[in-house]
Enzyme design. Structure first.
Site, mmCIF file in Angstrom:
data_model
loop_
_atom_site.group_PDB
_atom_site.id
_atom_site.type_symbol
_atom_site.label_atom_id
_atom_site.label_comp_id
_atom_site.label_asym_id
_atom_site.label_seq_id
_atom_site.Cartn_x
_atom_site.Cartn_y
_atom_site.Cartn_z
ATOM 1 N N HIS A 84 0.962 -1.061 0.074
ATOM 2 C CA HIS A 84 0.232 -0.170 0.102
ATOM 3 C C HIS A 84 1.029 1.437 -0.113
ATOM 4 C CE1 HIS A 84 -2.734 3.011 1.819
ATOM 5 N NE2 HIS A 84 -3.584 2.234 1.486
ATOM 6 N N ASP A 98 3.391 -4.378 7.737
ATOM 7 C CA ASP A 98 2.109 -3.752 7.809
ATOM 8 C C ASP A 98 0.985 -4.694 7.961
ATOM 9 O OD1 ASP A 98 -0.139 -2.371 6.996
ATOM 10 O OD2 ASP A 98 0.612 -1.585 4.934
ATOM 11 N N GLN A 151 -4.375 -4.839 7.171
ATOM 12 C CA GLN A 151 -5.326 -5.877 6.852
ATOM 13 C C GLN A 151 -5.287 -7.186 7.474
ATOM 14 O OE1 GLN A 151 -7.638 -5.223 4.375
ATOM 15 N NE2 GLN A 151 -7.072 -3.087 3.918
ATOM 16 N N LYS A 206 -9.953 -0.104 10.415
ATOM 17 C CA LYS A 206 -10.281 -1.281 9.889
ATOM 18 C C LYS A 206 -10.902 -2.590 10.790
ATOM 19 C CE LYS A 206 -7.173 -0.123 6.174
ATOM 20 N NZ LYS A 206 -7.840 0.363 5.009
ATOM 21 N N CYS A 240 -4.645 2.612 -3.641
ATOM 22 C CA CYS A 240 -3.402 2.779 -3.291
ATOM 23 C C CYS A 240 -2.078 2.241 -3.226
ATOM 24 C CB CYS A 240 -3.493 3.257 -1.655
ATOM 25 S SG CYS A 240 -4.433 4.656 -1.188
HETATM 26 N N1 PLP Z 1 -1.613 -0.547 4.608
HETATM 27 C C1 PLP Z 1 -2.615 -1.281 3.905
HETATM 28 C C2 PLP Z 1 -2.386 -2.593 3.623
HETATM 29 C C3 PLP Z 1 -3.721 -0.817 3.940
HETATM 30 O O1 PLP Z 1 -5.040 -1.413 3.263
HETATM 31 C C4 PLP Z 1 -4.125 0.340 4.295
HETATM 32 C C5 PLP Z 1 -5.501 1.000 4.277
HETATM 33 O O2 PLP Z 1 -6.428 1.312 3.191
HETATM 34 C C6 PLP Z 1 -3.024 1.327 5.060
HETATM 35 C C7 PLP Z 1 -1.813 0.793 5.049
HETATM 36 C C8 PLP Z 1 -3.204 2.688 5.472
HETATM 37 O O3 PLP Z 1 -4.236 2.762 6.589
HETATM 38 P P1 PLP Z 1 -4.436 4.091 6.939
HETATM 39 O O4 PLP Z 1 -5.003 4.880 5.941
HETATM 40 O O5 PLP Z 1 -5.470 3.868 8.247
HETATM 41 O O6 PLP Z 1 -3.150 4.751 7.902
#
Ligand code: PLP
Length: 406
Positions: free
Chosen positions: A122, A199, A202, A225, A364
């Site tokens: 992401h 990360d 998810q 999430k 993203c």
């Molecule tokens: N990493 C992953 C795999 C995600 O799906 C997301 C959110 O869509 C993020 C990072 C970023 O999360 P946040 O926007 O809550 O900081």
């Protein structure tokens, strides 16, 4: 027993309709809906228990501080961390990864040093590393996924060279649903003396996570999430790495003493928690995680496996639809495109007319979209309250979209 009908009653929004149809919420990958206990905790937090934390000596400040700080313990339990001082509270994964980029990586990386990333990260786990590339000459090394979306842990380990200072990988792809064997990656990276950032935005939603068992150095989660409020989150940082870090954001709460000519820092994790935090949001996150643990992470995972298997079978039956990400070990997250010229946005608009909420776009994940040769996909991402009947509604709505666009 996991009674999804009963569980759905905990989420008031699920009984509303959209465009005259019962809501079928399949955009959990973007953000999940909130159970009543979380909504109640937010209301109570503001209506009865609100004050700033850490600073006051009065009743409400102490109460808010106690509730806010108790979330640190809940998160530690949720992630399998015995020492809650390894949990830094923040407003989500983006902040967590930037904390590592600015606090740990920037002060120690030299031009030519490398960060190993997978192609399915992401942007939150890409752009902070681009800052280091642009500003400090750090080299980003990308590891591809295969045609099924599988990321071979050995390929990640093999990409680690003498100049590699960090591996940064997702535990679960927000587009393909691929579950990554981060434990194998951590074992291999540790043998080469390289820390790993995972990360977990998810993964932590869909499966039990034990960061000590994984063996990573950093593990980022994001509250919205996890059925909690937006503006809440945390990052696990291994003690040894914390000791190597410099504070990233300066302000109140993260200091011990401030004078005209000198300043000293609070101990970690407070050193990384400057300014007034999302007090009520964080309290709500604690309630959300307790709710999930109450249902049982294994039970949630088992329920979602049933949804995944059913959705996979039904989607496979549509020969005009291509699912991206077909690894065996994947979550109930399905990104797809349809034959013909229909854009993902148009498909999602048709689905919306049927009350089905999905995401359309790049999610993203620019490098992954480049790798797949796609501009956009539609993504149906399931959560703990979804049902097999909702899979059927999705399929009916997709058949309608196909009819309209073919
Ligand atoms: N990493 C992953 C795999 C995600 O799906 C997301 C959110 O869509 C993020 C990072 C970023 O999360 P946040 O926007 O809550 O900081």
């Amino acid at each position: 027993m996991y009674d999804v009908t009963e569980i759905r009653r905990d989420f008031p929004i699920l009984s509303r309709s959209v465009n005259g149809k019962p809501l079928v919420y399949l955009d959990n990958g973007a953000s999940a809906q909130k159970p009543q206990v979380v909504i109640d905790a937010i209301t109570k937090g503001y209506a009865e228990e609100y004050a700033n934390v850490h600073r006051g000596l009065h009743f409400l400040s102490n109460l808010a501080t106690e509730k806010y700080e108790s979330t640190r313990g809940v998160i530690a339990r949720f992630l399998g961390v015995p020492d809650e001082d390894e949990i830094v509270l923040n407003n989500g994964t983006t902040m967590g990864i930037n904390t590592v980029a600015y606090g740990w990586a920037m002060p120690r990386m030299q031009p030519g040093d490398e960060i190993v990333l997978s192609v399915m990260e992401h942007h939150a786990n890409i752009v902070p590393w681009h800052f280091l590339r642009e500003r400090q000459g750090v080299v980003l090394k990308w590891v591809d996924v295969d045609s099924t979306g599988y990321l071979d842990p050995q390929a990640v380990i093999d990409a680690i060279g003498p100049k590699t200072k960090l591996v940064a990988v997702t535990h679960l792809s927000n587009v393909l649903g691929t579950v990554v064997d981060v434990k194998a990656i951590c074992d291999g990276a540790r043998a080469k003396g390289v820390p790993v950032l995972v990360d977990g935005s998810q993964a932590a939603v869909h499966m039990p996570v034990n960061v000590k068992d994984i063996g990573c150095d950093f593990y980022a989660i994001t509250g919205h999430k996890l059925y909690g409020p937006s503006g809440s989150g945390a990052i696990y940082i291994r003690k040894e790495r914390m000791a190597e870090m410099r504070p990233f954001i300066g302000g109140g709460d993260m200091i011990r003493e401030v004078h005209k000519d000198e300043v000293s820092w609070n101990d970690p994790p407070m050193m990384f928690e400057a300014g007034t935090p999302g007090i009520v949001q964080t309290i709500g996150l604690g309630v959300a995680l307790d709710y999930m643990m109450g249902l049982g992470m294994d039970n949630i995972a088992a329920h979602e496996r049933t949804l995944r298997d059913y959705a996979r079978t039904r989607l496979d039956g549509l020969n005009w639809l291509q699912v991206q990400g077909t690894t065996a070990d994947k979550a109930a997250i399905f990104s797809f495109t349809l034959d013909g010229a229909a854009h993902a946005h148009d498909i999602s608009t048709i689905l919306d007319k049927k009350g089905v909420a999905v995401r359309a776009g790049q999610h993203c994940t620019g490098p992954l979209m480049d790798h797949l040769g796609l501009n956009a996909t539609c993504r149906a991402s399931f959560g703990l309250y979804n049902t097999v009947e909702e899979v059927d509604v999705l399929i009916d709505a997709l058949e309608l979209a196909h009819e309209l666009f073919s």
